[in-house]
Structures are given as C-alpha cells and as structure tokens.
Write a protein that holds these residues in place. Structure first.
Motif, PDB file in Angstrom:
ATOM      1  N   LEU A 189       0.746  -1.286   0.021  1.00 45.65           N
ATOM      2  CA  LEU A 189      -0.003   0.065  -0.096  1.00 45.65           C
ATOM      3  C   LEU A 189       0.952   1.055  -0.089  1.00 45.65           C
ATOM      4  CD1 LEU A 189      -2.850   1.243   0.315  1.00 45.65           C
ATOM      5  CD2 LEU A 189      -2.565   1.340   2.690  1.00 45.65           C
ATOM      6  N   HIS A 190       0.579   2.205  -0.902  1.00 39.81           N
ATOM      7  CA  HIS A 190       1.549   3.358  -1.108  1.00 39.81           C
ATOM      8  C   HIS A 190       0.479   4.474  -1.259  1.00 39.81           C
ATOM      9  CE1 HIS A 190       5.275   1.259  -1.272  1.00 39.81           C
ATOM     10  NE2 HIS A 190       4.636   0.398  -2.066  1.00 39.81           N
ATOM     11  N   PHE A 191       0.389   5.600  -0.254  1.00 41.52           N
ATOM     12  CA  PHE A 191      -0.356   6.602  -0.508  1.00 41.52           C
ATOM     13  C   PHE A 191       0.190   7.568  -1.289  1.00 41.52           C
ATOM     14  CE2 PHE A 191      -1.226   4.702   3.898  1.00 41.52           C
ATOM     15  CZ  PHE A 191      -2.667   4.810   3.610  1.00 41.52           C
ATOM     16  N   LYS A 192      -0.818   8.382  -1.840  1.00 39.03           N
ATOM     17  CA  LYS A 192      -0.387   9.668  -2.774  1.00 39.03           C
ATOM     18  C   LYS A 192      -0.141  10.674  -1.686  1.00 39.03           C
ATOM     19  CE  LYS A 192      -2.224  10.799  -7.096  1.00 39.03           C
ATOM     20  NZ  LYS A 192      -3.325  11.122  -7.711  1.00 39.03           N
ATOM     21  N   ARG A 193       0.910  11.368  -1.944  1.00 39.47           N
ATOM     22  CA  ARG A 193       1.530  12.603  -1.181  1.00 39.47           C
ATOM     23  C   ARG A 193       1.657  13.710  -1.660  1.00 39.47           C
ATOM     24  NH1 ARG A 193       3.591   7.957   1.573  1.00 39.47           N
ATOM     25  NH2 ARG A 193       3.219   7.858   3.801  1.00 39.47           N
TER      26      ARG A 193
END
Length: 82
Positions: A78-82
């Motif tokens: 899981l990788h969040f948009k920053r």
C-alpha cells in the motif's frame, strides 16, 4: 450475547503512516469467528479532517496463515499519494 474477546493489539506503520492492528474473536451459533483489523491514518492533505482506512479479514476458526500472509503483503504494497 456476542462474547467479543480482544486477542492482540499492536502499533505498526503502513507506508510510514501510524497504524493499529487488532485481533478479535467471538462466537456465532455454529462456530467461533476471528477477525484482524488494521486502522491506518491517511496522510493529511490540506486543512480537511484526518482520515483513516480500515482493512479487515474475517474467518471462522483461526485466520489461516496463507490469509494472514496475503493480508500483510497487501499492507506492505500500500502506497499513499502524497
């Protein structure tokens, strides 16, 4: 009667974000149930309210190891948009 039991609780991180993993069990008429929940704080953007995501896995009896491995792999990727 739900007979909910907290089995474990631990703090962790998901993509660098604070998270809380909790394992529960309870009984339904035919069998025991188990559930793992991971609550992850979403990176805050702007002045809006803090948001969170909750991931849940549930099964009768104990959660199978292959499910737990898949659950952990999902969180790891899981990788969040920053």
């Amino acid at each position: 009667v739900l007979d909910l039991t907290l089995l474990t609780q631990q703090r962790l991180t998901v993509d660098g974000q604070p998270a809380l993993q909790t394992d529960f069990s309870w009984r339904i008429p035919d069998a025991p149930m188990h559930q793992r929940q991971v609550l992850v704080l979403v990176p805050k953007r702007g002045s809006g309210p803090q948001q969170m995501m909750i991931f849940t896995a549930s099964a009768q009896e104990k959660l199978p190891e292959r499910w737990l491995a898949s659950f952990q792999e999902t969180l790891k990727n899981l990788h969040f948009k920053r």
